[in-house]
Design an enzyme around this catalytic site. Structure first.
Site, PDB file in Angstrom:
ATOM      1  N   GLU A  15       2.165  -7.147  -4.998  1.00  8.47           N
ATOM      2  CA  GLU A  15       1.321  -6.447  -5.971  1.00  8.47           C
ATOM      3  C   GLU A  15       2.056  -6.143  -7.285  1.00  8.47           C
ATOM      4  OE1 GLU A  15      -0.202  -3.317  -3.513  1.00  8.47           O
ATOM      5  OE2 GLU A  15      -1.498  -4.694  -2.426  1.00  8.47           O
ATOM      6  N   ASP A  47       2.404   2.400  -8.963  1.00  9.07           N
ATOM      7  CA  ASP A  47       1.094   2.079  -8.395  1.00  9.07           C
ATOM      8  C   ASP A  47       0.603   3.234  -7.533  1.00  9.07           C
ATOM      9  OD1 ASP A  47      -1.085   1.098  -7.042  1.00  9.07           O
ATOM     10  OD2 ASP A  47      -0.066  -0.623  -6.154  1.00  9.07           O
ATOM     11  N   LYS A  73      -6.234  -1.120   5.722  1.00  8.59           N
ATOM     12  CA  LYS A  73      -5.072  -1.893   5.252  1.00  8.59           C
ATOM     13  C   LYS A  73      -3.766  -1.231   5.704  1.00  8.59           C
ATOM     14  CE  LYS A  73      -2.890  -3.483   0.985  1.00  8.59           C
ATOM     15  NZ  LYS A  73      -3.052  -3.568  -0.469  1.00  8.59           N
ATOM     16  N   ASP A 122      -7.242  -9.139  -4.824  1.00  8.33           N
ATOM     17  CA  ASP A 122      -6.499  -7.904  -4.576  1.00  8.33           C
ATOM     18  C   ASP A 122      -7.211  -7.215  -3.411  1.00  8.33           C
ATOM     19  OD1 ASP A 122      -5.467  -5.359  -4.501  1.00  8.33           O
ATOM     20  OD2 ASP A 122      -6.071  -4.803  -6.537  1.00  8.33           O
TER      21      ASP A 122
END
Ligand code: AMP
Length: 561
Positions: A145, A168, A68, A6
């Site tokens: 994800e 999330d 990211k 992850d």
């Protein structure tokens, strides 16, 4: 060994599959979470994770975080005067995770399944893949994800069709996905989110509340003071979920300031953020054509879903308790590890059909008659288009272009250009057709592309039923071996700090930071323990180093409190 990774905005994790199911691999410091933070010093030494994070307040110009968010863009980060792309910074994180896993498992880690946000487009996925390659990892498969979360929760094992919403809330990003399990196929139906909303915003609310109560302006604080204020606010934010109030302290100039903040005050101050959270939830449901009550399960992932303010809000919204049996920080990595086991075809895991999107277009070459009797060849005809949900199977019918043509050649290509010469040639098939006037014979070309990057090409002559078939293992437009080798070499002068010294390095960096933050007797005391630790390091005796480090650590813990 294939691992699951992850690669998060704030933290990254690596996991593998054991006989007892998926497991997180602890990093060099024994922790599950490795902050996705990279620092490069003047000499070109690379620090990853906790130590890099500690360097933030000491050397702000040497540290990069949340890269990211810029994955797949041309943005460059400058660390100690050197330039890096987001995927290069990510490759340092992956390299550290790989090394830690290899040390822990005692074997080489060669391949990884890396998770990416469901909304990541082709460019961002490719950049993620390149990051893996630059770290020396083969990345044949990615998993979105939310899919990874559903897999980790074992939801693919359900016998009846189920709809779930994956909520999330990470450090700096918020993603909502609606997934549907239908006839054993797990599909992401809709995604929505906010790339600039996350746990850090809740920290900021806490920091602002403090400033407001202390009658201070953020602009009056130095950069280092701001970093310190946010660190204290982060602590207070974590504590408030289990308390009716928290006392936050902050060293401003020479004074330690203290303010008490109640749960109610904090909740009110977060109201605007909660409103922002509601929007993507509504949007994703609308896109999937569902109502709140259609959702069978709500899964929480991302560290910030630990906030009870957020949980209470969701319970009110969905009128049901979300599933929280897994650690929200670890769910995605565990799912990626299960996916890695599926890829290895481990018997313990039932293979399910997970959907993904194809990140490029697959097609064939055709001849185009642009005017009566005038032909242009070398034109590309897409069969499976980029971003098609895979596994996918599409058929295109092609006709003969010349009189008395005796065969049809099907060239298989990948790429986005209108012209085949600019696309990547993957292979070809030829079938015989009965002779006749042009256009009288036809073939059906079927491309079936699956999640394992296997492309099956089947050509059937419509009039005779003759079939030819071939299977091509996908190339997926990776950087060429030479390109990777070249960039790896360019990056290799940068040495990730050796793992065995990491604990010492972290303690020293933290002590240095704390030294700057304290004054008077506390500073003197710190200095004493730092000097003793440095002396032990110089002597090189293992036991002495450990003892001095533990003493220094105790003092640091005291100070931090
Ligand atoms: P992630 O990107 O998923 O690692 O999430 C990191 C975010 O989760 C950060 O903003 C953290 O402050 C937040 N977080 C982690 N643990 C807690 C906790 N116990 N309470 C509140 N927020 C937390």
């Amino acid at each position: 060994m294939i691992v699951g990774i992850d690669l998060g905005t704030t933290n990254s994790l690596i996991a593998y599959f054991t006989e007892d199911g998926p497991k997180i691999i602890p990093n060099r410091l024994g922790k599950h979470l490795t902050p996705s933070v990279v620092s490069v010093d003047e000499e070109g030494n690379v620090y990853v994770g906790e130590t890099a994070k500690e360097r933030m307040s000491l050397y702000p110009n040497s540290v990069a975080e949340t890269f990211k968010r810029s994955m797949g863009t041309d943005r460059e980060y400058i660390l100690s005067g050197r330039h890096y792309k987001p995927e290069e910074l990510s490759s340092f994180v992956l390299r550290a995770l790989k090394e830690d896993a290899e040390h822990y498992l005692g074997e080489e880690v060669t391949e990884a399944v890396i998770s990416v946000p469901a909304y990541f487009d082709d460019k961002r996925r490719k950049a993620t893949k390149r990051a893996g390659e630059l770290a020396g990892l083969k990345v044949e498969r990615m998993i979105s994800e939310p899919t990874a979360a559903a897999v980790a929760y074992g939801l693919y094992d359900k016998t009846r069709d189920t709809r779930f919403l994956v909520f999330d809330l990470g450090g700096g990003t918020f993603d909502v996905s609606v997934l549907e399990l239908y006839h054993n196929i797990l599909e992401v139906r809709a995604v929505a989110g906010d790339n600039y909303l996350g746990g850090e915003d809740f920290t900021e609310v806490m920091a602002k509340l403090f400033l407001q109560k202390a009658k201070l302006q953020l602009s009056a604080l130095t950069e280092k003071e701001q970093v310190r204020l946010y660190r204290q606010a982060e602590k207070a934010k974590r504590e408030i979920s289990d308390n009716t109030e928290v006392t936050m302290s902050f060293l401003y100039r020479e004074d330690t300031m203290e303010q008490t903040i109640t749960y109610k005050e904090y909740e009110e101050a977060c109201e605007e953020l909660l409103m922002k959270i509601r929007e993507p939830v509504k949007k994703s449901l609308a896109d999937a054509g569902l109502k709140l009550t259609d959702i069978d399960e709500v899964l929480l992932i991302g560290g910030a879903t630990r906030l009870s303010i957020v949980r209470d809000f969701l319970i009110r919204l969905f009128r049901k308790f979300p599933d929280t049996k897994l650690n929200p920080d670890e769910t995605v990595a565990l799912g990626a590890a299960i996916q890695a086991a599926m890829k290895e075809r481990r018997e313990e895991v039932k293979e399910v059909i997970l959907t993904d999107v194809c990140s490029f277009t697959l097609g064939t070459e055709v001849v185009v008659e642009y005017e009566e009797g005038k032909y242009e060849d070398g034109r590309f005809c897409p069969i499976i288009e980029r971003n098609t949900v895979i596994p996918a199977s599409h058929t295109e019918r092609l006709y003969t272009v010349r009189d008395n043509q005796s065969s049809v050649r099907v060239r298989v290509l990948q790429g986005e250009s209108r012209f085949t010469r600019n696309n990547l040639y993957l292979g070809e098939l030829e079938v015989e057709v009965p002779k006749g006037p042009k256009g009288s014979e036809s073939v059906d070309v079927t491309y079936t592309y699956d999640i394992n990057s296997l492309l099956e090409v089947e050509v059937t002559v419509v009039s005779t039923g003759l079939k030819r078939k071939m299977i091509i293992k996908g190339q997926d437009n990776q950087m060429s071996e030479e390109e990777i080798a070249k960039r790896m070499e360019e990056l290799s002068y940068l040495k990730i700090q050796p793992r065995d010294q990491e604990e010492n390095r972290l303690v020293l960096t933290r002590a240095e930071r704390m030294y700057e933050e304290t004054l008077g007797d506390r500073r003197k005391k710190l200095d004493h323990y730092i000097t003793a630790f440095e002396a032990a390091l110089k002597k090189g005796n293992h036991d002495e180093i450990r003892e001095a480090r533990e003493s220094l650590n105790e003092v640091l813990e005291e100070e931090e409190d």
